[in-house]
Scaffold this active site. Structure first.
Site, mmCIF file in Angstrom:
data_model
loop_
_atom_site.group_PDB
_atom_site.id
_atom_site.type_symbol
_atom_site.label_atom_id
_atom_site.label_comp_id
_atom_site.label_asym_id
_atom_site.label_seq_id
_atom_site.Cartn_x
_atom_site.Cartn_y
_atom_site.Cartn_z
ATOM 1 N N THR A 1 -1.076 7.634 -0.876
ATOM 2 C CA THR A 1 -2.359 7.532 -1.576
ATOM 3 C C THR A 1 -3.241 6.420 -1.031
ATOM 4 O O THR A 1 -4.440 6.388 -1.307
ATOM 5 C CB THR A 1 -2.124 7.265 -3.071
ATOM 6 O OG1 THR A 1 -1.536 5.950 -3.229
ATOM 7 C CG2 THR A 1 -1.199 8.301 -3.679
ATOM 8 N N ASP B 1 -1.693 -2.527 13.556
ATOM 9 C CA ASP B 1 -1.232 -3.140 12.311
ATOM 10 C C ASP B 1 -1.175 -4.654 12.507
ATOM 11 O O ASP B 1 -0.330 -5.162 13.243
ATOM 12 C CB ASP B 1 0.145 -2.592 11.938
ATOM 13 C CG ASP B 1 0.601 -3.071 10.570
ATOM 14 O OD1 ASP B 1 0.772 -4.291 10.389
ATOM 15 O OD2 ASP B 1 0.793 -2.222 9.673
ATOM 16 N N ASP C 1 2.239 -6.430 11.701
ATOM 17 C CA ASP C 1 3.253 -6.199 12.728
ATOM 18 C C ASP C 1 2.982 -7.035 13.972
ATOM 19 O O ASP C 1 3.914 -7.569 14.581
ATOM 20 C CB ASP C 1 3.299 -4.721 13.106
ATOM 21 C CG ASP C 1 4.014 -3.866 12.065
ATOM 22 O OD1 ASP C 1 4.715 -4.443 11.210
ATOM 23 O OD2 ASP C 1 3.865 -2.630 12.109
ATOM 24 N N ARG D 1 0.829 -1.200 0.000
ATOM 25 C CA ARG D 1 0.000 0.000 0.000
ATOM 26 C C ARG D 1 0.864 1.249 0.000
ATOM 27 O O ARG D 1 1.759 1.389 0.823
ATOM 28 C CB ARG D 1 -0.925 0.003 1.221
ATOM 29 C CG ARG D 1 -1.946 1.128 1.212
ATOM 30 C CD ARG D 1 -2.962 0.979 2.308
ATOM 31 N NE ARG D 1 -2.425 1.268 3.622
ATOM 32 C CZ ARG D 1 -3.171 1.564 4.690
ATOM 33 N NH1 ARG D 1 -4.487 1.577 4.584
ATOM 34 N NH2 ARG D 1 -2.609 1.801 5.847
#
Length: 210
Positions: free
Chosen positions: A109, A201, A204, A105
């Protein structure tokens, strides 16, 4: 045909997701919980797989039992975090094939970009379970299913642990034919594209890189 959306409400699943959300949950416990929750979601997502009769012999007598017809299943994690859901699903269906889709990603954006795709040669003949822990903006899920359809693969389902309303709406709009299975529906996305309240996340936390 319009795909269905299933938001899980099983107490055991919600309990486990609650522990996953806690920031003090260890990497090992988080990883174990991801696998357990994935099993529970897959249990529901596989509910309508076709069955066939099979003749067997029990210790008592001969009888007819049911088995999954064809057994042509494939789990496709979106790298890297989607890998965390595979072990739980493969415990339920050890003979399923595994494909991989690599997307990253753009941090500015938030758009996904393809960098890898490896699928079984007969993927178009299989029931595909695309898995990713989070459905946030929906970009990765949409891009992954786009990649599958471009290869003539249309029997797709999407499984995730947690979704945001924005991501669900985007995925439904892009791929209205895909069944979607969600562990928990959260409130919204923040300005950085993270699900709120979420769990951080997922990649992670699964791999200990937080």
């Amino acid at each position: 045909m319009m795909g269905k959306v299933v938001i899980m409400d099983h107490p055991l699943l919600q309990h486990k997701i609650g522990i996953m959300r806690m920031k003090e949950t260890s990497t090992k416990d988080f990883r174990d919980l991801v696998n357990e929750v994935a099993m529970l979601i897959y249990y529901e997502a596989s509910r309508d797989l076709p069955l066939a009769d099979k003749e067997i012999e029990t210790p008592i007598c001969k009888t007819t039992v049911k088995e999954i017809a064809g057994k042509k299943l494939c789990v496709v994690p979106i790298l890297r975090a989607g890998i965390g859901l595979c072990d739980g699903i493969l415990r339920m269906n050890p003979n399923a094939k595994v494909g991989h889709i690599g997307l990253f990603r753009d941090e500015k954006t938030l758009e996904p970009h393809e960098y890898f795709c490896k699928l079984p040669h007969d993927a178009a003949e299989r029931d595909i379970f695309v898995v990713d822990p989070m459905l946030a903006t929906g970009g990765s899920a949409i891009a992954a299913i786009d990649m599958l359809k471009k290869r003539g693969i249309y029997r797709n389902r999407f499984l995730c642990l947690i979704a945001a309303p924005e991501g669900l709406e985007a995925l439904r709009k892009a791929h209205p034919d895909v069944d979607i299975y969600i562990g928990a529906m959260d409130e919204h996305l923040n300005e950085n594209g993270y699900i709120v309240p979420g769990l951080g996340d997922a990649g992670d936390r699964i791999f200990g890189t937080k």
